[in-house]
Design a protein around this motif. Structure first.
Motif, PDB file in Angstrom:
ATOM      1  N   TYR A  70      84.556  34.117  50.344  1.00 46.70           N
ATOM      2  CA  TYR A  70      85.318  33.826  49.430  1.00 46.70           C
ATOM      3  C   TYR A  70      86.737  33.728  49.541  1.00 46.70           C
ATOM      4  CZ  TYR A  70      86.911  33.020  44.361  1.00 46.70           C
ATOM      5  OH  TYR A  70      87.419  32.903  43.367  1.00 46.70           O
ATOM      6  N   ARG A  71      87.405  32.742  49.693  1.00 44.17           N
ATOM      7  CA  ARG A  71      88.958  32.929  49.470  1.00 44.17           C
ATOM      8  C   ARG A  71      89.547  31.915  48.678  1.00 44.17           C
ATOM      9  NH1 ARG A  71      91.172  32.172  55.007  1.00 44.17           N
ATOM     10  NH2 ARG A  71      89.239  31.594  55.687  1.00 44.17           N
ATOM     11  N   ARG A  77      87.714  29.094  47.213  1.00 40.97           N
ATOM     12  CA  ARG A  77      86.601  28.454  48.421  1.00 40.97           C
ATOM     13  C   ARG A  77      85.562  29.229  48.960  1.00 40.97           C
ATOM     14  NH1 ARG A  77      91.017  24.991  52.079  1.00 40.97           N
ATOM     15  NH2 ARG A  77      92.074  24.215  50.228  1.00 40.97           N
ATOM     16  N   TRP A  78      84.527  28.531  48.976  1.00 32.35           N
ATOM     17  CA  TRP A  78      83.166  29.324  49.372  1.00 32.35           C
ATOM     18  C   TRP A  78      82.931  28.722  50.978  1.00 32.35           C
ATOM     19  CZ3 TRP A  78      81.165  33.710  47.576  1.00 32.35           C
ATOM     20  CH2 TRP A  78      81.599  34.208  46.323  1.00 32.35           C
ATOM     21  N   THR A  79      82.375  29.597  51.764  1.00 30.05           N
ATOM     22  CA  THR A  79      81.799  29.237  53.136  1.00 30.05           C
ATOM     23  C   THR A  79      80.551  30.098  53.326  1.00 30.05           C
ATOM     24  OG1 THR A  79      83.820  28.606  53.896  1.00 30.05           O
ATOM     25  CG2 THR A  79      82.129  28.899  55.462  1.00 30.05           C
TER      26      THR A  79
END
Length: 362
Positions: free
Chosen positions: A306-307, A310-312
């Protein structure tokens, strides 16, 4: 190693829409680090490494044990992991560990029925102390200094959920609003957090340490299906005004349990819910990523980054024909390198062997 004393860097980890005076949120880089399967222990017997502490750019520790065998301790020198020989009095599987430096490393273990011990490395030798006798084991450990160490424990003596080392002895502490406390995180000796279950049973609790006592905090209202239970299992305090907690809420659908992730942020005065990743799993194992964001475990077989809102989500890598899991991860301070420890075992309903394994991400 749980990072503390990061107030000056806290704005790097604020979620979208949360700002501090005169400081802007750092722009995210294009993609999170890529995780790789590094190596395995190849120890005889089923072994497990579930504890990790990073103490510098070229130093980290990982601890665990062999089923019905000796404790295990490994040390990372910046490029490779090597097993550390332990003295005879370090005689229990090492369940949890934390450290502030290579001269202040703490590990904890017990025999699950008669005693819980602490093992302290001061840079020259290991010192052993008895935390408590009886049926007690650890959920989490947090080392602030050599004279201030916290443990969250599960026990049946009624002495409380927490143990604290003051440099001379261990003391017990009960948090009245809480039941089990699964995770601890301190940004300083006077500012800490614990999350777990309510004392009444069912539901989540987040309690705050102000330097002298633990106080419950109000969680936000969360719309959930009827019969749902809220669970918080991991907390990360970056400063007194920047704290994250993750978990899930769950409910039963026929014979199946459904999960939805929960991500909360504390801004110094209240908690608010953030949008989580699009998964149907529990979140755990919060840690910083060294690039202005967070890593966490998703349901045991995936990781989420999480940055800047935004999630990956990515799968945990491993060799073909092996089921792998990551039990602990941490950032190498001052770098974008991540270290992780976990396990690998053959696919199938009844695996015969399990090896501990190491992961890296850059």
């Amino acid at each position: 190693m749980k990072l503390r004393g990061l107030a000056a860097l806290s704005a790097l980890f604020l979620p979208a829409g949360v700002m501090t005076a005169g400081v802007a949120e750092a722009a995210p880089k294009s993609a999170p680090q890529k995780w790789k399967f590094s190596t395995r222990t190849n120890v005889a017997g089923d072994d497990s490494l579930g504890a990790l502490a990073v103490t510098g750019r070229k130093s980290a520790w990982a601890a665990g044990g062999v089923w019905q065998g000796p404790p295990l301790l490994y040390r990372w020198n910046g490029s490779a992991w090597r097993r550390v020989k332990l003295p005879a009095h370090v005689n229990h599987t090492l369940e949890e560990m934390d450290a502030t430096s290579d001269k202040n490393v703490w590990a904890f273990g017990g025999d699950y029925s008669s005693v819980l011990k602490s093992f302290h490395w001061n840079g020259k030798s290991w010192k052993t102390s008895v935390v408590e006798r009886g049926e007690v084991y650890t959920w989490d450990a947090e080392v602030i200094s050599s004279k201030n160490v916290w443990l969250s424990v599960s026990e049946h003596s009624g002495r409380g959920q927490l143990r604290n080392w003051n440099g001379r002895k261990w003391r017990s502490m009960r948090v009245p609003a809480a039941g089990r406390l699964y995770s601890l995180s301190f940004s300083s000796g006077k500012s800490g957090w614990a999350v777990g279950t309510k004392a009444s049973g069912g539901g989540a609790v987040a309690v705050r340490w102000n330097g002298s006592s633990w106080k419950p905090t109000a969680l936000p209202r969360i719309q959930m299906p009827k019969g749902s239970t809220l669970h918080l299992g991991s907390v990360l305090a970056l400063s007194s005004r920047n704290v994250y907690a993750v978990g899930s809420y769950s409910w039963m659908v026929d014979d199946d349990e459904e999960f939805r992730p929960i991500v909360l942020h504390w801004n110094g005065s209240k908690w608010r819910r953030l949008t989580g990743p699009k998964v149907h799993s529990n979140l755990s194992g919060l840690t910083t990523d060294g690039r202005g964001g967070l890593w966490m475990n998703v349901g045991g077989d995936r990781l989420a980054n999480y940055r800047a809102g935004r999630w990956t989500v990515t799968r945990i890598p491993g060799p073909a024909g092996q089921h792998v899991g990551l039990d602990a991860m941490a950032n190498v301070p001052g770098t974008a390198t991540m270290l992780g420890v976990g396990y690998a075992r053959p696919d199938g309903p009844e695996p015969n062997t399990q090896d501990s394994v190491f992961f890296t991400a850059r």
